[in-house]
Write a protein that holds these residues in place. Sequence first.
Motif, PDB file in Angstrom:
ATOM      1  N   SER A   5       0.866  -1.165   0.000  1.00 25.91           N
ATOM      2  CA  SER A   5       0.000   0.000   0.000  1.00 25.91           C
ATOM      3  C   SER A   5       0.907   1.220   0.000  1.00 25.91           C
ATOM      4  O   SER A   5       1.826   1.322   0.826  1.00 25.91           O
ATOM      5  N   VAL A   6       0.684   2.135  -0.921  1.00 25.98           N
ATOM      6  CA  VAL A   6       1.511   3.338  -1.026  1.00 25.98           C
ATOM      7  C   VAL A   6       0.725   4.509  -0.449  1.00 25.98           C
ATOM      8  O   VAL A   6      -0.351   4.852  -0.943  1.00 25.98           O
ATOM      9  N   ILE A   7       1.273   5.093   0.599  1.00 24.81           N
ATOM     10  CA  ILE A   7       0.649   6.224   1.264  1.00 24.81           C
ATOM     11  C   ILE A   7       1.494   7.464   0.974  1.00 24.81           C
ATOM     12  O   ILE A   7       2.688   7.494   1.276  1.00 24.81           O
ATOM     13  N   SER A   8       0.871   8.469   0.393  1.00 23.07           N
ATOM     14  CA  SER A   8       1.572   9.716   0.053  1.00 23.07           C
ATOM     15  C   SER A   8       1.049  10.841   0.920  1.00 23.07           C
ATOM     16  O   SER A   8      -0.157  11.028   1.041  1.00 23.07           O
ATOM     17  N   PRO A   9       1.947  11.623   1.515  1.00 19.36           N
ATOM     18  CA  PRO A   9       1.508  12.796   2.270  1.00 19.36           C
ATOM     19  C   PRO A   9       1.107  13.928   1.319  1.00 19.36           C
ATOM     20  O   PRO A   9       1.190  13.764   0.108  1.00 19.36           O
ATOM     21  N   ILE A  10       0.799  15.030   1.834  1.00 21.52           N
ATOM     22  CA  ILE A  10       0.381  16.185   1.018  1.00 21.52           C
ATOM     23  C   ILE A  10       1.484  16.541   0.035  1.00 21.52           C
ATOM     24  O   ILE A  10       1.959  15.882  -0.418  1.00 21.52           O
ATOM     25  N   ASN A  11       1.979  17.440  -0.425  1.00 16.59           N
ATOM     26  CA  ASN A  11       2.970  17.565  -1.474  1.00 16.59           C
ATOM     27  C   ASN A  11       4.404  17.610  -1.010  1.00 16.59           C
ATOM     28  O   ASN A  11       5.226  16.893  -1.494  1.00 16.59           O
ATOM     29  N   LYS A  12       4.706  18.483  -0.122  1.00 15.38           N
ATOM     30  CA  LYS A  12       6.107  18.711   0.184  1.00 15.38           C
ATOM     31  C   LYS A  12       6.506  18.094   1.502  1.00 15.38           C
ATOM     32  O   LYS A  12       5.691  17.814   2.361  1.00 15.38           O
ATOM     33  N   ILE A  13       7.776  17.926   1.664  1.00 15.70           N
ATOM     34  CA  ILE A  13       8.299  17.362   2.895  1.00 15.70           C
ATOM     35  C   ILE A  13       8.613  18.480   3.872  1.00 15.70           C
ATOM     36  O   ILE A  13       9.103  19.525   3.495  1.00 15.70           O
TER      37      ILE A  13
END
Length: 159
Positions: free
Chosen positions: A98-106
């Motif tokens: 499962s690939v979980i991506s946060p909002i755009n930037k780190i």
Amino acid sequence: MNVIEMKTPKFLVGIETRTQNSLEIKGEGKIPALWNQFFNFFKIDKKISSDIYAIYSNYESDENGQYDYFIGYEIANPDKYLNGDSYVVKQIEVGTYSVISPINKISENVAYSTWQKIWRMNAKQLGGERLFHTDFEVYTNDKKNGQQSLVNIYLSLKK
């Protein structure tokens, strides 16, 4: 959330420690020191890209138990590093993730805030039940956004 099938293994070389989330949350963990060691002393040649991998593996149980935490780079051939004692070779195995991506930037806490979100998600929201075998983060530079770093978290799932 996106579920993918990884069909070929990835080999990585880096450094590793053993820790657990309860210590990391209290500020008594080992992960910040490992990142410091990685950025200040870890150098290899012939890495596949500048992407940095942080791997969680060898889980004692689940997110509450101890686990190995590794930081390193993907390499094409691990043979050169297998007999050394200064670096660790890891393999990310084929499987369902499962690939979980946060909002755009780190930001400084984006990975931690994403993990907090993951710990609240159920199996349906994750796309399956977590395996607690090998989970990993991939830190990459987004050239379209002026070298802004991005992170995706991959969770191993039961088939």
